[in-house]
Design an enzyme around this catalytic site. Sequence first.
Site, mmCIF file in Angstrom:
data_model
loop_
_atom_site.group_PDB
_atom_site.id
_atom_site.type_symbol
_atom_site.label_atom_id
_atom_site.label_comp_id
_atom_site.label_asym_id
_atom_site.label_seq_id
_atom_site.Cartn_x
_atom_site.Cartn_y
_atom_site.Cartn_z
ATOM 1 C CB THR A 1 -77.374 -20.809 4.428
ATOM 2 O OG1 THR A 1 -77.471 -22.078 5.074
ATOM 3 C CG2 THR A 1 -76.292 -19.998 5.090
ATOM 4 C CG HIS B 1 -64.408 -23.429 3.841
ATOM 5 N ND1 HIS B 1 -64.036 -24.546 4.530
ATOM 6 C CD2 HIS B 1 -65.292 -22.779 4.637
ATOM 7 C CE1 HIS B 1 -64.665 -24.578 5.701
ATOM 8 N NE2 HIS B 1 -65.440 -23.524 5.771
ATOM 9 C CG ASP C 1 -67.762 -16.217 6.379
ATOM 10 O OD1 ASP C 1 -67.693 -17.279 5.741
ATOM 11 O OD2 ASP C 1 -68.843 -15.657 6.656
ATOM 12 N N GLY D 1 -73.561 -14.899 -1.123
ATOM 13 C CA GLY D 1 -73.443 -13.556 -1.687
ATOM 14 C C GLY D 1 -74.020 -12.464 -0.794
HETATM 15 P P1 GDP Z 1 -63.786 -19.375 5.527
HETATM 16 O O1 GDP Z 1 -65.249 -19.637 5.455
HETATM 17 O O2 GDP Z 1 -63.283 -19.249 6.925
HETATM 18 O O3 GDP Z 1 -62.979 -20.336 4.731
HETATM 19 O O4 GDP Z 1 -63.554 -17.938 4.873
HETATM 20 P P2 GDP Z 1 -64.234 -17.364 3.525
HETATM 21 O O5 GDP Z 1 -63.549 -17.978 2.367
HETATM 22 O O6 GDP Z 1 -65.707 -17.431 3.617
HETATM 23 O O7 GDP Z 1 -63.883 -15.823 3.651
HETATM 24 C C1 GDP Z 1 -62.592 -15.345 3.644
HETATM 25 C C2 GDP Z 1 -62.408 -14.407 2.454
HETATM 26 O O8 GDP Z 1 -61.259 -13.611 2.646
HETATM 27 C C3 GDP Z 1 -62.194 -15.104 1.136
HETATM 28 O O9 GDP Z 1 -62.719 -14.319 0.092
HETATM 29 C C4 GDP Z 1 -60.665 -15.178 1.023
HETATM 30 O O10 GDP Z 1 -60.192 -15.260 -0.303
HETATM 31 C C5 GDP Z 1 -60.278 -13.882 1.647
HETATM 32 N N1 GDP Z 1 -59.030 -13.873 2.396
HETATM 33 C C6 GDP Z 1 -58.494 -14.862 3.158
HETATM 34 N N2 GDP Z 1 -57.376 -14.432 3.771
HETATM 35 C C7 GDP Z 1 -57.209 -13.139 3.394
HETATM 36 C C8 GDP Z 1 -56.246 -12.131 3.714
HETATM 37 O O11 GDP Z 1 -55.318 -12.319 4.497
HETATM 38 N N3 GDP Z 1 -56.427 -10.904 3.126
HETATM 39 C C9 GDP Z 1 -57.447 -10.630 2.283
HETATM 40 N N4 GDP Z 1 -57.535 -9.412 1.770
HETATM 41 N N5 GDP Z 1 -58.367 -11.564 1.952
HETATM 42 C C10 GDP Z 1 -58.247 -12.798 2.509
HETATM 43 MG MG MG Z 2 -66.970 -18.842 4.647
#
Ligand code: GDP
Ligand code: MG
Length: 423
Positions: free
Chosen positions: A129, A40, A12, A302
């Site tokens: 999960t 993602h 995440d 969630g």
């Molecule tokens: P992944 O599993 O590595 O792809 O990451 P996730 O999508 O599970 O979690 C990252 C969360 O942070 C998501 O809700 C993104 O929209 C959000 N996000 C990603 N980059 C940024 C950022 O630079 N700032 C903020 N505030 N949110 C971000």
């Molecule tokens: Mg994720």
Amino acid sequence: MLTSVVGINWGDEGKGRMVDLLSEQQDIVCRYQGGNNAGHTVVNHLGKFILNLLPSGILRPEVVNVMGNGMVIDIAHLCGEIGRLREGGVTITPEHLKISDKAVICMPYNVAQDCLEEERLKDAKYGSTRRGIAPIYGDKYLKKALRMGDLKQPEALKKNLKNILEWKNLTITGVYGAKPFAYDEMLAWLEKYGTPLLDYICDTGVYLEEAIGQGKNIMFEAQLGALRDIDFGIYPYTSSSSTIAAYGPIGAGIPGHGLDRVLGIMKAYSTCVGEGPFTAEMFGDEAEELRKAGGEYGAATGRPRRVGGFDVVASKYGVWVQGATELALTKMDVLSYLDKIPVVVSYDVNGKTVHAFPMGQDLTDAKPNVEYLDGWGTDISGCRKFEDLPENAQKYVKYIEQAVNCPITYISVGAEREQIIVL
Ligand code: GDP
Ligand code: MG
């Protein structure tokens, strides 16, 4: 050029968001491990999408997406995910989605087995999960799994299903005392969700080898982070697959190729979903504030994520495991509300200060040594150049870069595609 985009921490970190951004320069994006336990998040002009199985390049019509042999695929979930994206205006055709014939199918009985085992474990649960991931990887290595290619061979599929189901039901009924799965129902499930996918299934190795010959740019998108890797992570609180960069070419179907570039995605603070040792963990109001500021609730489930300050010990280890050649520091903007920013600089293990990431009981016993850096006290989500950042934010980036000993080449300051600083 072969690039891996991988997580440095517990997952995440914002991999989806970075792959979406960087896929502009890519011809092909491959997922190479894991299943629909991934979440993602990609936000772009079409809206907000949460991808579980599909590679994050799927939102760009000019990019070909590959689901590699290292993946475990719940075909019902995949059909649903494709359907949701289509409703959102995304075009998905066999021209730009290729599914490996060697990827294994995550079956409904794997999902049931995952749930039954977590129930059996009660308080000692792994924090799964409950998507069947550990059971299906177990089946894969026991050589009792169906593969996507089997869907194209109806007679062989029936025979294999019959044999495997007979074996699996011994566990479902004998170990857990649950109802056996019926052969007819499983076959109907395979036909219902397998048939719409038939045209997408191919030998992704042949496809990728040809693409390399044509000089195409290929990106490998990891699910989860270094600390969840089955070998190098916080075993047994890991995932069941290899989340590391080096596995990218293997899990996509081109095992003989090395990587040119490894971009590690590293979060400006720490988060962790599920159980297991998490040394940097904050509690109470301090944790609640950070969780709220970062919107730290699982994209796939969630679940509220556990949160903490940036962890130098764990991140430095993650950078090493991934062989990162450069880093993207994500979610910097989230820290703007803090006057003093906590950073875990070392661990205390049984009275000794350690800088190397410990394993096993030492990790469970580790206590964090925290130092505080000055905050910047202003919104940075509009910054697009390093010089635009307040001095203390610049200092925070430089401090982390030095601490983990790898160049930071991107700083993300928001979830949107353009909220990025390129260094
Ligand atoms: P992944 O599993 O590595 O792809 O990451 P996730 O999508 O599970 O979690 C990252 C969360 O942070 C998501 O809700 C993104 O929209 C959000 N996000 C990603 N980059 C940024 C950022 O630079 N700032 C903020 N505030 N949110 C971000
Ligand atoms: Mg994720």
